[in-house]
Design an enzyme around this catalytic site. Structure first.
Site, PDB file in Angstrom:
ATOM      1  N   SER A 253     -10.083  -0.085   7.154  1.00 11.25           N
ATOM      2  CA  SER A 253      -9.493  -0.018   5.810  1.00 11.25           C
ATOM      3  C   SER A 253      -8.824  -1.276   5.294  1.00 11.25           C
ATOM      4  O   SER A 253      -8.469  -1.341   4.117  1.00 11.25           O
ATOM      5  CB  SER A 253      -8.497   1.129   5.729  1.00 11.25           C
ATOM      6  OG  SER A 253      -9.197   2.325   5.567  1.00 11.25           O
TER       7      SER A 253
ATOM      8  N   SER B 119      -9.754   2.343   2.972  1.00 14.90           N
ATOM      9  CA  SER B 119      -8.821   3.032   2.113  1.00 14.90           C
ATOM     10  C   SER B 119      -7.869   2.119   1.349  1.00 14.90           C
ATOM     11  O   SER B 119      -7.253   2.552   0.383  1.00 14.90           O
ATOM     12  CB  SER B 119      -8.003   4.023   2.944  1.00 14.90           C
ATOM     13  OG  SER B 119      -7.199   3.343   3.887  1.00 14.90           O
TER      14      SER B 119
ATOM     15  N   LYS C 127       0.870  -1.179   0.000  1.00 13.75           N
ATOM     16  CA  LYS C 127       0.000   0.000   0.000  1.00 13.75           C
ATOM     17  C   LYS C 127       0.905   1.226   0.000  1.00 13.75           C
ATOM     18  O   LYS C 127       1.942   1.236   0.690  1.00 13.75           O
ATOM     19  CB  LYS C 127      -0.881  -0.028   1.257  1.00 13.75           C
ATOM     20  CG  LYS C 127      -1.869   1.135   1.359  1.00 13.75           C
ATOM     21  CD  LYS C 127      -2.806   0.979   2.567  1.00 13.75           C
ATOM     22  CE  LYS C 127      -3.814   2.110   2.662  1.00 13.75           C
ATOM     23  NZ  LYS C 127      -4.739   1.956   3.820  1.00 13.75           N
TER      24      LYS C 127
HETATM   25  N1  GLN Z   1     -13.160   4.906   6.431  1.00 12.00           N
HETATM   26  C1  GLN Z   1     -12.530   5.255   7.666  1.00 12.00           C
HETATM   27  C2  GLN Z   1     -11.986   6.652   7.589  1.00 12.00           C
HETATM   28  O1  GLN Z   1     -12.113   7.253   6.561  1.00 12.00           O
HETATM   29  C3  GLN Z   1     -11.432   4.272   7.971  1.00 12.00           C
HETATM   30  C4  GLN Z   1     -10.230   4.472   7.169  1.00 12.00           C
HETATM   31  C5  GLN Z   1      -9.078   3.616   7.564  1.00 12.00           C
HETATM   32  O2  GLN Z   1      -9.258   2.594   8.223  1.00 12.00           O
HETATM   33  N2  GLN Z   1      -7.890   4.059   7.211  1.00 12.00           N
HETATM   34  O3  GLN Z   1     -11.459   7.159   8.524  1.00 12.00           O
END
Ligand code: GLN
Length: 482
Positions: free
Chosen positions: A174, A150, A75
């Site tokens: 995410s 994400s 990632k």
């Molecule tokens: N969707 C959540 C956020 O936008 C979690 C994102 C994540 O786990 N990095 O904060």
């Protein structure tokens, strides 16, 4: 070749069926062929072939590890020395990290081959991969839908067989949410299990890196490499790393599963609920007992998270000031103009929204009302998990309220987008580990089952996931055309 597990590929490399250079070249070709998915931000072709050559030499010398020569991807939140690390943002579009994240270092040490850096929501803020500066990623099961976020690039790449396996990070869902929407296996480890050194910070008390793979068996292998104490990360926990593959075949007789009634109420799509019931029945057949439990604080997770995570992000992202890292605006009039325009132009809309929310929640007049209150709720949520996990071995539930939604469908409505993580966020607030595994389909799209365990019980989660994957083949299904 693309459908093989890590263990099968390792055997192929050892028997001479193919070399790492051949395997890597085949994956690089596939990445080009399916570039329309937009899963990769950078493809590091030269580096990959160089690493594959080195891996072949190690294999020939007999000092290879299981991951030696296996093509993986990172990632784009993990710093990679000499390779662009963007975190999905224009802010870091020109950032070449001067060092490797500990996780990257560990994969290098194991001899894994890095194919490239995967697309993601900007600074890991999002649930659809649509906030990336590099554009939306498409879900290989239906390219009009999102892969989740994400870690959307990771999930799409693993599902489409554009990497054998890859890394993700999970602050509020995410790893698990995109794994669910793309029909792959994802594990968010216990907070502190995997080093955060060199993993660009979003919300430091919640962020955790973990494996995204096609099977629990592969996740065990990846986690083995990723886990462990790191003195470069002050929140890394110094507790021994067990052999994650050793207990995969343990039987599940007597396993106590708790289903929080708060997870199965209003808001959960009925087809998703029916799919999950079938999956839970499978666990009954494997010898588990299932009881309903109640975790009354779960409903407070989203409001608490959307104070704590933005508060931490507003502090973490203050380092991107146009001076030290990345993007700098053109012809600043003075220092204040340099800061304001560099940040104004370098960050996207969602990131700015979070910084504003976080700065507000931390401001002197509102600190007690929002931030302190959210921290108190966080404690209550942790207590709820501790209590539940003293009564049952694991908690199961949905990962997402629905299957993958359409590209563009929720991006204009942040609250609706935030609700995509309603079943995953509480787990990060508590810090416990959790997995998402493919559990079937609804409306033709993958459904994930979430398995939540006690602190440092990753080995148990992997065992429970693996046993299910021995009697079902959801995790082996590939999207049409891939
Ligand atoms: N969707 C959540 C956020 O936008 C979690 C994102 C994540 O786990 N990095 O904060």
């Amino acid at each position: 070749m693309y459908n093989k597990t890590i263990t099968e590929l390792a055997q192929g490399l050892r028997s001479g069926e193919f070399s790492s250079v051949e395997l890597t070249a085949a994956f690089l070709d596939r990445i080009k062929q399916h570039s329309g998915l937009n899963a990769y931000i950078s493809v590091t072709e030269d580096l990959a072939l160089q690493q594959a050559k080195a891996a072949d030499a190690r294999l020939a010398n007999g000092d290879a590890e299981l991951l030696t020569g296996i093509p993986i991807a990172q990632k784009d939140i993990f710093c990679t020395e000499g390779v662009k690390t963007t975190c999905g943002s224009l802010m870091l579009d020109n950032f070449i990290a001067p060092y490797n994240a500990t996780v990257v270092e560990k994969f290098n040490h194991a001899g894994a081959v890095m194919l490239g850096k995967l697309n993601m929501d900007e600074f890991a803020m999002g649930s659809s991969n649509e906030t990336s500066y590099y554009g939306a990623v498409k879900n290989p099961w239906n390219t009009n839908t999102v892969p989740g976020g994400s870690s959307g690039g990771t999930a799409a790449a693993v599902a489409a067989r554009l990497a054998v396996c890859a890394t993700g990070t999970d602050t509020g869902g995410s790893i698990r949410q995109p794994a669910a929407l793309c029909g792959i296996t994802g594990l968010k480890p216990t907070y502190g299990r995997v080093s955060r050194y060199g993993m660009i910070a979003y919300a430091s008390s919640l962020d955790q890196g973990g494996p995204m793979t096609r099977s629990a068996e592969d996740a065990a292998i990846m986690l083995q490499t990723m886990a462990g104490f790191d003195d470069k990360d002050s929140t890394s926990v110094d507790t021994p790393v067990p052999d994650y593959s050793a207990g995969l075949n343990n039987r599940l007789d007597g396993l106590k599963i708790g289903l929080p009634k708060e997870f199965f109420g209003e808001g959960l799509n009925s087809e998703v609920a029916a799919t999950l019931e079938t999956a839970i029945d499978e666990y009954r057949k494997l010898g588990a007992t299932v009881t309903e439990i109640s975790m009354p604080t779960l409903k407070l997770a989203i409001p608490a998270y959307y104070v704590i995570a933005p508060a931490e992000c507003s502090a973490n992202l203050s380092r991107f000031d146009g001076v030290r890292f990345g993007y700098r605006c053109e012809n600043p009039a003075d220092l204040s103009d340099l800061y304001t325009r560099s940040r104004g132009e370098g960050f996207g809309k969602e990131v700015k929204r979070r910084i504003l929310m976080g700065t507000y929640a931390l401001s002197a007049g509102y600190y007690d009302a929002y931030y302190i209150k959210a921290q108190k709720i966080r404690r209550l949520i942790s207590e709820d998990f501790k209590k539940a996990l003293s009564e049952v071995d694991v908690i199961m539930g949905p990962v997402t309220p629905s299957t993958a939604f359409g590209i563009g469908e929720k991006i204009g409505n942040p609250i609706e987008m935030y609700l995509s993580d309603i079943y995953t966020i509480a787990i990060n607030l508590a810090g416990v580990p959790a997995m998402s595994i493919p559990a079937g389909f609804a409306q033709g799209l993958p459904v994930g089952l979430q398995i939540i365990g006690n602190y440092f019980a990753e080995d148990r989660l992997l065992n429970i996931a693996h046993q299910y994957q021995q009697v079902t083949d959801w995790h082996q299904q590939a999207p049409a055309g891939f």
